[in-house]
Design a protein around this motif. Structure first.
Motif, PDB file in Angstrom:
ATOM      1  N   PRO A   1       0.798  -1.230   0.000  1.00  0.00           N
ATOM      2  CA  PRO A   1       0.000   0.000   0.000  1.00  0.00           C
ATOM      3  C   PRO A   1       0.834   1.286   0.000  1.00  0.00           C
ATOM      4  O   PRO A   1       0.444   2.272  -0.635  1.00  0.00           O
ATOM      5  CB  PRO A   1      -0.861  -0.117   1.256  1.00  0.00           C
ATOM      6  N   GLU A   2       1.959   1.289   0.689  1.00  0.00           N
ATOM      7  CA  GLU A   2       2.778   2.510   0.725  1.00  0.00           C
ATOM      8  C   GLU A   2       3.369   2.810  -0.655  1.00  0.00           C
ATOM      9  O   GLU A   2       3.350   3.946  -1.110  1.00  0.00           O
ATOM     10  CB  GLU A   2       3.892   2.378   1.767  1.00  0.00           C
TER      11      GLU A   2
ATOM     12  N   ILE B   1       3.504 -11.721  -6.006  1.00  0.00           N
ATOM     13  CA  ILE B   1       3.875 -10.862  -4.875  1.00  0.00           C
ATOM     14  C   ILE B   1       5.398 -10.845  -4.730  1.00  0.00           C
ATOM     15  O   ILE B   1       5.999  -9.778  -4.543  1.00  0.00           O
ATOM     16  CB  ILE B   1       3.186 -11.331  -3.570  1.00  0.00           C
ATOM     17  N   ALA B   2       6.020 -11.999  -4.829  1.00  0.00           N
ATOM     18  CA  ALA B   2       7.483 -12.062  -4.720  1.00  0.00           C
ATOM     19  C   ALA B   2       8.140 -11.286  -5.866  1.00  0.00           C
ATOM     20  O   ALA B   2       9.117 -10.548  -5.644  1.00  0.00           O
ATOM     21  CB  ALA B   2       7.950 -13.508  -4.721  1.00  0.00           C
ATOM     22  N   GLN B   3       7.616 -11.428  -7.074  1.00  0.00           N
ATOM     23  CA  GLN B   3       8.177 -10.720  -8.235  1.00  0.00           C
ATOM     24  C   GLN B   3       7.996  -9.208  -8.073  1.00  0.00           C
ATOM     25  O   GLN B   3       8.920  -8.442  -8.337  1.00  0.00           O
ATOM     26  CB  GLN B   3       7.476 -11.199  -9.520  1.00  0.00           C
ATOM     27  N   VAL B   4       6.833  -8.775  -7.635  1.00  0.00           N
ATOM     28  CA  VAL B   4       6.571  -7.351  -7.431  1.00  0.00           C
ATOM     29  C   VAL B   4       7.470  -6.804  -6.340  1.00  0.00           C
ATOM     30  O   VAL B   4       8.035  -5.705  -6.481  1.00  0.00           O
ATOM     31  CB  VAL B   4       5.076  -7.112  -7.094  1.00  0.00           C
ATOM     32  N   ASP B   5       7.643  -7.566  -5.272  1.00  0.00           N
ATOM     33  CA  ASP B   5       8.509  -7.140  -4.180  1.00  0.00           C
ATOM     34  C   ASP B   5       9.929  -6.888  -4.702  1.00  0.00           C
ATOM     35  O   ASP B   5      10.543  -5.866  -4.400  1.00  0.00           O
ATOM     36  CB  ASP B   5       8.522  -8.188  -3.069  1.00  0.00           C
ATOM     37  N   GLY B   6      10.435  -7.812  -5.488  1.00  0.00           N
ATOM     38  CA  GLY B   6      11.765  -7.628  -6.071  1.00  0.00           C
ATOM     39  C   GLY B   6      11.831  -6.436  -7.013  1.00  0.00           C
ATOM     40  O   GLY B   6      12.823  -5.713  -7.036  1.00  0.00           O
ATOM     41  N   TYR B   7      10.786  -6.201  -7.761  1.00  0.00           N
ATOM     42  CA  TYR B   7      10.741  -5.087  -8.707  1.00  0.00           C
ATOM     43  C   TYR B   7      10.694  -3.746  -7.976  1.00  0.00           C
ATOM     44  O   TYR B   7      11.367  -2.795  -8.369  1.00  0.00           O
ATOM     45  CB  TYR B   7       9.511  -5.232  -9.618  1.00  0.00           C
ATOM     46  N   LEU B   8       9.919  -3.681  -6.911  1.00  0.00           N
ATOM     47  CA  LEU B   8       9.744  -2.406  -6.205  1.00  0.00           C
ATOM     48  C   LEU B   8      10.916  -2.046  -5.306  1.00  0.00           C
ATOM     49  O   LEU B   8      11.019  -0.908  -4.853  1.00  0.00           O
ATOM     50  CB  LEU B   8       8.440  -2.446  -5.379  1.00  0.00           C
ATOM     51  N   ARG B   9      11.771  -2.995  -5.019  1.00  0.00           N
ATOM     52  CA  ARG B   9      12.930  -2.706  -4.137  1.00  0.00           C
ATOM     53  C   ARG B   9      13.996  -1.972  -4.860  1.00  0.00           C
ATOM     54  O   ARG B   9      14.347  -1.959  -5.897  1.00  0.00           O
ATOM     55  CB  ARG B   9      13.478  -3.997  -3.555  1.00  0.00           C
TER      56      ARG B   9
END
Length: 141
Positions: free
Chosen positions: A87-88, A133-141
């Motif tokens: 969300p952030e 979710i894991a792929q998005v997490d890696g992309y957003l980091r």
């Protein structure tokens, strides 16, 4: 009626498939694409007109046919995942005006996952969601 259908199809694409919108704009083929798609459903349109179906039913049936291959929307799916799970970052991307751009990029990033796990309109695929979710997490980091 054809003009209305082209406009409504374009609106659908903009709202549900902006990756297609961007691709068509880059290729300068928006009008050709919309015209080709509407011409493809002309038999349905002509049959319904001949049967004197009400205009709203004609429009609904034609739009259902026009948008069938555009469903389900990977864009809407990914936007929902980002909004719920991050969300952030979602708010930050939205506030700076890059949310759509980043979600379109994520479609490419997740394309192998969509192919591997299958992406269907009906039913939630939990394995796909966790992988995304894991792929998005890696992309957003």
């Amino acid at each position: 009626m054809q003009h209305i259908l082209r406009e409504k199809l374009w609106t659908y694409i903009v709202d549900h498939n902006p990756e297609l919108m961007l691709s068509l704009q880059e290729e300068v083929s928006v009008t050709a694409y919309l015209t080709e798609k509407v011409n493809g459903i002309m038999p349905l349109l002509e049959n319904m007109v001949a049967e004197q179906a009400p205009p709203y039913l004609i429009e609904e049936a034609c739009l259902k046919e026009l948008t069938a291959e555009l469903k389900p929307s990977k864009f809407l799916y990914l936007r929902e995942v980002v909004e719920q799970e991050f969300p952030e970052q979602y708010e930050a991307l939205r506030d700076c005006g890059t949310l759509t751009y980043e979600i379109v990029n994520l479609i490419g990033e997740c394309s192998e996952l969509f192919a591997e796990f299958g992406f269907r309109e009906n039913g939630e695929n939990t394995s796909l969601r966790y992988a995304v979710i894991a792929q998005v997490d890696g992309y957003l980091r």
